[in-house]
Scaffold this motif. Structure first.
Motif, PDB file in Angstrom:
ATOM      1  N   ALA A  89       0.743  -1.121  -0.023  1.00  0.00           N
ATOM      2  CA  ALA A  89       0.035   0.059   0.054  1.00  0.00           C
ATOM      3  C   ALA A  89       0.957   1.257  -0.085  1.00  0.00           C
ATOM      4  N   GLU A 129       1.045   3.998  -2.860  1.00  0.00           N
ATOM      5  CA  GLU A 129       0.700   5.314  -2.572  1.00  0.00           C
ATOM      6  C   GLU A 129       1.695   6.276  -3.081  1.00  0.00           C
ATOM      7  N   GLN A 156      -5.347  -0.415  -0.378  1.00  0.00           N
ATOM      8  CA  GLN A 156      -5.747  -0.025   1.142  1.00  0.00           C
ATOM      9  C   GLN A 156      -6.967  -0.653   1.793  1.00  0.00           C
ATOM     10  N   LEU A 187      -3.323   4.110   7.878  1.00  0.00           N
ATOM     11  CA  LEU A 187      -4.061   3.595   6.559  1.00  0.00           C
ATOM     12  C   LEU A 187      -5.569   3.989   6.681  1.00  0.00           C
ATOM     13  N   GLN A 219      -6.267   7.242   4.853  1.00  0.00           N
ATOM     14  CA  GLN A 219      -6.154   7.051   3.426  1.00  0.00           C
ATOM     15  C   GLN A 219      -7.153   6.364   2.986  1.00  0.00           C
ATOM     16  N   ARG A 220      -7.973   5.485   3.605  1.00  0.00           N
ATOM     17  CA  ARG A 220      -9.010   4.848   2.853  1.00  0.00           C
ATOM     18  C   ARG A 220     -10.089   5.670   2.900  1.00  0.00           C
TER      19      ARG A 220
END
Length: 614
Positions: free
Chosen positions: A348, A352, A534, A591, A594-595
């Motif tokens: 991930a 990114e 993610q 994380l 970001q999700r």
């Protein structure tokens, strides 16, 4: 006397039917008499309208006669048309009076109409005589007018008497119709009141003798269903259908009481045997069995309980054997989930970074495309300005050519002026010669001729000077026309080069736009991959948590199974032999945002809900 609700119901229905039939007959009879009254009203109204028509024809006949008499002095009036109208009006009057005489509903009206028939005939004859006389001798016709007007007044009085008779008859008919309507209303209201009264009496009797006892029986049955078997059953002494229903309810109450006593005895036996077994079973003793002797349907209860206990004992043995395997499998799943979580987090992070780099590249290409588009627009503007400059230069060339042609025309005019000055000089010279020949008499003329010659000479000199200047100007204009033409050709070549540059810049802009679109698609795909990664990382975290929870539940299951006596070996909860790596809080915290940022509006949140419910 034995009463029957059924027979009483039929009697009430028959009474209501008789009342309904009587009310219907009353309504039909009142409708018939009202219809007769309405018909008489209509006939009297027709009679009034007919007599009004006769009265109007009576006045129309006088108007026709006066029109015929006035036609001799007024050319605008047509006596022949008035005579024809008179004939029609007389026929209409006689027809209306005939209708009045034929009215049989009121003999006095018919008699009055018969009495005025003679007056109407004399009135019509006088009118016809005047019209005939007016056609032959207008003066004689005028002399007959007073007698005609007298017959008009006589008939007018007779018509008024008939009108009064008709009005009295119409009033009498209207009063009879009103009385008929009042009688019909009274009969209808009376019938309705009697019907309502009978219905209320029947309802009251039904409520008192049928509905109230039924409600009481319903309350008794409800209390019996609630377990109150000491309730008294009402209406048991009646000899009708309700008495029979009350007797059946009383017998049912006695049967329920006997069944309740038998059930209590059987319940005591069941509680004594099955209750003890269930208590031991609740304490975890799966080897307990019911040994009491139960009969009837409760023997099957004993057999079912023992079979269930045996099955539960076997099941708990298998559950105990499977608990250790579940513990080991849960530990393996937890370890694998931890490893997968770490690898997914690394992937991930890489995606990114890739997505960020693609976004920067896409932004740079998009800016290059925008600059190329602006350069293309600037080149387009430069080409347009060059084209307009070429058009202005072409107009300047045409203007210089026009100036050159005008200079030539002016030079020709100066040449003409020079020739005129030369001819004037010759004429002045000849005039001077002639003046010299004339001697003293021609001295004055010689002076004038000398002045004219001098003036012609100055004009010739000025014309030559102007011609020289115009010739020089024409040469300069010619040089300017050549230079402007060369400038126009240079501008044409510049426009061609700018057009070529414009095409190249347009192609560069289109290519940059295509590259920008492609990079946007690639960036979108990478962003989607990043979002999916993610999401996978989140699901891996949730799977790890679920595996850890599964291991804890397996330990708890082993602890619960260990408290049961199954006749086999005891089950000991297995401690977790492997180290449990704690989840990285920082990575999880990183994380999660970001999700939320990258997957807003897609299915990631739905997947999180599904895994959390799991």
């Amino acid at each position: 006397m034995t009463r029957s609700i059924n027979r009483m119901t039929w009697i009430a229905i028959a009474a209501l039917a008789v009342l309904v039939l009587a009310a219907g007959a009353t309504s039909v009879w009142t409708s018939r008499i009202q219809a007769g009254a309405v018909a008489r009203l209509n006939d009297s109204g027709d009679l009034v309208r007919n007599h009004m028509t006769a009265d109007m024809m009576h006045d129309a006949i006088r108007g026709d006669v006066l029109t015929v008499l006035a036609a001799r002095n007024n050319p605008g009036l047509d006596s022949a048309d008035a005579a024809r109208s008179l004939t029609k009006d007389i026929a209409a009057l006689r027809e209306a009076l005939a209708v009045d005489r034929a009215y049989v509903a009121a003999p006095d009206v018919a008699q009055a109409a018969t009495r005025i028939t003679a007056d109407a005939d004399r009135y019509a004859a006088a009118a016809q005589a005047i019209v005939k006389a007016a056609q032959v001798d207008p003066a004689r016709a005028g002399a007959q007018l007073p007698a005609f007007l007298k017959s008009f007044d006589t008939l007018e009085k007779s018509m008024s008497e008939v009108s009064d008779t008709i009005d009295r008859h119409a009033d009498a008919v209207a009063a009879g119709a009103s009385a008929t309507a009042s009688l019909a209303n009274i009969l209808i209201v009376g019938a309705a009141a009697i019907t309502v009264l009978v219905v209320l009496l029947v309802g009251y009797a039904a409520r008192r003798f049928v509905v109230a006892p039924l409600i009481a029986l319903v309350g008794v049955v409800r209390r019996m269903s609630e377990g109150d078997l000491s309730v008294e059953v009402p209406a048991a002494s009646r000899r009708d259908e309700l008495g029979q229903l009350a007797g059946a309810t009383l017998a049912f109450r006695d049967q329920l009481a006997g069944a309740e006593r038998a059930k209590q005895e059987q319940t005591d036996l069941i509680v004594g045997s099955v209750g003890d077994a269930l208590s031991r079973l609740a304490d975890g003793d799966l080897m307990v069995r019911v040994n009491a002797e139960l009969t009837g349907p409760f023997a099957k209860l004993k057999s079912d309980f023992n079979n269930a206990a045996q099955a539960l004992q076997s099941t708990m043995r298998r559950v105990s054997d499977s608990t250790s395997g579940i513990n080991n499998g849960a530990a393996d799943i937890r370890q694998a989930s931890d490893d997968l979580s770490q690898r997914t987090e690394q992937q991930a992070a890489s995606l990114e970074q890739t997505a960020a780099a693609m976004e920067q590249i896409t932004s740079g290409v998009r800016e290059s495309a925008a600059r190329a588009a602006r350069a293309n627009a600037a080149v387009e503007q430069a080409r347009d300005e060059a084209q307009r400059s070429g058009e202005v230069m072409q107009a300047a060339v045409e203007a210089m050519g026009a100036i050159e042609r005008t200079s030539g025309e002016i030079s020709d005019i100066i040449s003409v002026i020079d020739g005129i000055a030369f001819q004037t000089n010759l004429l002045a010279l000849n005039a001077g010669v002639e003046a010299a020949r004339a001697g003293d008499a021609g001295k004055g003329f010689a002076v004038v001729a000398s002045e004219v010659r001098a003036l012609a000479q100055r004009s010739a000199d000025a014309a030559k000077d102007v011609k020289a200047r115009i010739t020089a100007s024409a040469d300069q204009v010619g040089n300017g026309v050549g230079l402007v033409g060369e400038t126009g050709e240079a501008l044409t070549r510049i426009i061609e080069r700018i057009t070529e540059i414009n095409g190249l810049v347009r192609e560069i802009a289109a290519s940059a736009e295509q590259q920008s679109t492609s990079l946007v698609q690639v960036s979108t795909a990478v962003s989607e991959m990043d979002g999916v990664t993610q999401q996978n990382a989140a699901m891996v975290e949730q799977a790890t948590a679920a595996a850890r929870s599964l291991a804890e539940e397996a330990d708890m299951l082993a602890s619960q199974v260990a408290r049961f006596r199954t006749g086999g070996g005891a089950v000991t909860p297995l401690a977790t032999a492997r180290a449990e790596p704690a989840p990285a809080p920082a990575a999880t915290a990183r994380l999660a945002p970001q999700r939320i940022v990258r997957q807003a509006g897609n299915a990631a949140l739905a997947v999180e809900d599904d895994w959390s419910s799991f």
